[in-house]
Design a protein around this motif. Structure first.
Motif, short mmCIF file in Angstrom:
data_model
loop_
_atom_site.label_atom_id
_atom_site.label_comp_id
_atom_site.label_asym_id
_atom_site.label_seq_id
_atom_site.Cartn_x
_atom_site.Cartn_y
_atom_site.Cartn_z
N ALA C 80 0.83 -1.15 0.06
CA ALA C 80 0.18 0.27 0.04
C ALA C 80 0.94 1.23 0.00
O ALA C 80 2.16 1.38 0.05
N GLY C 81 0.31 2.42 -0.24
CA GLY C 81 1.19 3.72 -0.18
C GLY C 81 1.26 4.38 1.10
O GLY C 81 1.99 5.40 1.06
N ASP C 82 0.69 3.90 2.08
CA ASP C 82 0.97 4.69 3.32
C ASP C 82 2.16 4.51 3.97
O ASP C 82 2.69 5.02 5.11
N ARG C 83 2.96 3.55 3.40
CA ARG C 83 4.20 3.33 3.64
C ARG C 83 5.30 4.09 3.39
O ARG C 83 6.45 4.11 3.73
N TYR C 84 4.97 5.00 2.38
CA TYR C 84 5.74 5.89 1.59
C TYR C 84 5.92 7.34 2.05
O TYR C 84 4.89 7.91 2.60
N ALA C 95 0.94 -0.19 -5.03
CA ALA C 95 -0.09 -0.87 -4.31
C ALA C 95 -0.64 -2.06 -4.92
O ALA C 95 -0.76 -1.88 -6.36
#
Lengths: 314, 314, 314, 314
Positions: C80-84, C95
């Motif tokens: 997913a994108g909230d790790r970046y 994602a």
């Protein structure tokens, strides 16, 4: 050693009469050979403990597909930690996950409930196999019957050690002669209520040489000639570091004779794919092949078994 | 009784210094409070066994959705028994299934690994929370650290019994005073390496009055004022028949203070949703609230805990 | 209006003889009423297009459990994108997700393949129902037969509009009289190869008043008295904004008469839970209840249908 | 032909400025290049239809694991037909199933939503990549933006045919020169709102020679030198019979340049693993490489794309 295959007629006779436990513990019995367990047995097992040292008999679950894991377990994070950074100040920081698996097969350490195999449309104790339905699962004979806990004496028959080989070859089995050799040479006694563990070395070897297609390359496992002994002695659970049937086999009608006669006829609880290499090492070090063992299946109504982490205590 | 809430500053101080175990067992430690376990402890636990009687502390897993199980476990048959009929003569008759679940939450009996909670981007022992990633799961602090087996002494604090009520209300907690009352009145002693079980009666009550939305109706659970005692005594595992945090709570920054200070600060292993009603009954009958307990998590690398079937032996 | 229920004997006669299409398109036919489709029909449908405006007939899939979604769809992120974070400089930022669902039921817009219902152990075209097995899925009559695409003329029968009500009540059905009223009043004609859409307003109303348990509160849907008309006219696909059977019904043997006679007898393809409110509005605005429609099921061998996003083009 | 690789600096410039569509359709735009679609375009597409013949561009979904499908799709029956027998008289006989899959990858025909790739913590249109979260999925840029339907003109660039080879080798790409050759030799014109399909023959070849590990053996696909053309012409969707990036590539920072510049910079909708061999044959037979095409993604909020069955109509 080659497998001492009983005749198909013998297997049929064992299944239907000689070793058949239907009705033995009542017509509604769901426990089969777990009826051999008892508090006395648990106390006997405890009396074997001297050190307080635990040894796990489970293989780590792998989430990757391979030739013997065509439908691999699943693992998904529902939330995870790589979304956070120090100093960003979101206070509720949590990770959660989903896992799911088909535990039956040749790699996951698990116990089979009596709902796992049928014969001619019937289960253990003579119910219709339709009590295990696609829609509702195992409405009888699910793993719940074992979730009161299996805490008893265990015996390891380390066949490669007894035979002086590294491992039992695929296609060869661990038979009655191996068990009797263990009793003779290692001073153990297979008794009522025991967990009998038969080591072939096959699962450990898989780690080294890689997975194979069991349907093509065959498997080691318990020889069906042990079935009468299991019955005579009142073994509660039989397990090994294999899928628990030697392959290929010579029978026309039996694909998995140990499962088919064992589960359906005896009501035998079978532990598949136990990790026995650490236990074998621990037994050898101590010169002691009997021990306390705990198998604690998950409480899953309607499920036909459970992955487990069997734990030996020395 | 109302919860004796520590101040938020106290919680922060506990987390970061007073109760903080980071580095205590080495900078690479993955075990946290399981370091309090020992062979001596296991032997002590065994010495408590008198009868060989087992009592399960697991609630059966339900596959149905409900208000506190919004994402229910899954169970699918891969093959089943209702496809067979007696006399049709298909010999290989077998049932297999798939199950999967999110075990974290408020209904499944499970143990949390140290990968379950973070604080300000950090895990227990001061690693970045990114070691628990969406893609790879818990590359550290997974449940593997507990799969050598938790076989130790357990202590039950039966708070309703001690207080003379049927159950602890949602919003109220089991606190230090309850534990001390148990020690005083039931003759137990919470010691290093123990599994401390706090009973509220809440999970049993759920069976009777039905599920509620914990975020709306709150929850009973351990009060955070027990955290210093857990640390002083060296408790290995703390569990209860709740999700293990009282709700609602008065804190701005702590959503789950017991988990957040416990897991991240102390490296505490937490047992959620244990089924303690049968155990409470068994303890009361015997006038004995200390016992041997075994918790055997599944060997699942990268997973943040495991459903378990904790087993007490009297 | 109350449902004009055919007698059970009529239904049985329709299923077995009057409306039975077994063998009509060959003994190995898998397509049933999709045999009514043709290139000419596709060209006729295209000729109805004037504006190039599309209207979707799918309801968004919900991943939440509710009273009519007891086993909810699943959605897990694989990455997913909230790790970046901007400036952190990991370049491969991606994602991915997993979704899974039981599409049959009362909320997901989907098409049933001919493997969805059986009668007395037989499928459409007289094969044994065992061709749809727990282990291998639909080895015949899977959704593959429709994956060449359903691109044809559609007709909307907007029953509430025709009757001057807001919606058809649960327990009431859309019958032959409604279809004939539409033909009379809206100038449409149900013809060979058409997709016939029957609107009750029920699914739209669910958005407003919430889900109900269909087994308790019943359902609107097509009345079984339309079955002869479907057969006479050669309808290729029949759909509605319901699960496509009125409940409760008066029959002893038929639980879902439209599905049972339709799928098994006629080989009828049924579109469940279509979202027809936007289409109804679009038709009313234009005074035009005939249109081109495309239904493109996923190419899933052995699956008994497919979620779809049926698309009308004006 | 070898790939004409743009420099990394060019790619960065394209991503950030030259081909960047951020803000072009408003700061809240979720549609990206689907903004090039229009009713006029749909009507133009319809005007190309002459025969009413449909050709599917989807590959059947396989439920088996393989070297390029390490996490295979799932299919479980919830109820099935092999439990019934003629004459047994259970009247409600039904089959239902669950399927689930990770559609991203190299085998399933699917469309990527704009939530599939990020660059330096940002999505298309300059939002934080955290709008696509492990917990909530794609809260923006999910596939919903495409579920109004993609019904437009399609153009096939059949690169093997144009080059006189059987297929484009792994490691080689379909570039601007191929597209221009198609325009020159096949009389097509890539225009605003088109679905541009680039055939390599790779997916068809996989059926013959078996799966490979794309990370080891590389992949054919569109060359990144087509990105300016996609932008100039206003292509709505670009697809091919590959995972849509040539591998290996020479870049330090770009792992998937077509996806990274395309999705993040242009807001390009990409169709992966389309089955183009049947379409190629149909085009060649007709000497016609332009056609009407419909792509109808499932209505799945928060999901980063959808498996699809793209349908061409001649």
């Amino acid at each position: 050693m080659t497998v001492n295959w009983p005749s198909q007629d013998d297997l049929l006779k064992w299944l239907k009469s000689d070793l058949n436990n239907w009705g033995r513990w009542g017509k509604d019995d769901q426990k089969g050979t777990l009826n051999h367990l008892s508090s006395e047995k648990t106390l006997q097992a405890l009396s074997l403990v001297e050190e307080g040292v635990t040894v796990s008999c489970a293989r780590p679950i792998e989430f990757a597909a391979s030739v013997d894991v065509p439908k691999p377990p699943q693992h998904f994070m529902v939330t995870a930690g790589d979304r956070y950074r120090k100093g960003e100040g979101v206070d509720r920081q949590v990770a959660m996950d989903y896992f799911g698996l088909i535990f039956h097969g040749h790699t996951v350490t698990h116990i089979d409930s009596l709902a796992h195999f049928f014969w001619d449309g019937e289960t253990y104790n003579g119910r219709s196999s339709s009590v295990v339905s696609v829609q509702d699962g195992a409405t009888e004979f699910d793993v719940m019957a074992a979730t009161g806990g299996i805490v008893t004496k265990g015996v390891l028959v380390d066949a490669p050690l007894l035979r002086g080989v590294d491992y039992i070859e695929r296609g060869d089995g661990v038979g009655r002669a191996d068990i009797e050799a263990a009793e003779r040479e290692h001073g153990v006694k297979v008794e009522q209520g025991d967990v009998l563990l038969l080591r072939t070395g096959q699962l450990g070897r898989r780690e080294v040489t890689g997975p194979v297609d069991v349907n093509v390359d065959g498997s080691s496992g318990p020889s069906p000639d042990i079935l009468p002994l299991l019955h005579e002695r009142g073994v509660a659970v039989m397990g090994s570091d294999t899928g628990n049937d030697v392959g290929p086999n010579p029978y026309e009608r039996f694909s998995n004779p140990v499962h088919q006669v064992g589960i359906v006829g005896l009501g035998l609880w079978i532990l598949d794919n136990a990790w026995l290499d650490d236990l074998a090492e621990a037994c050898k070090q101590r010169g002691k092949w009997e021990f306390m063992i705990s198998i604690l299946p998950l409480k899953m109504p309607t499920v036909t078994g459970s992955p487990v982490n069997p734990m030996v205590i020395f």
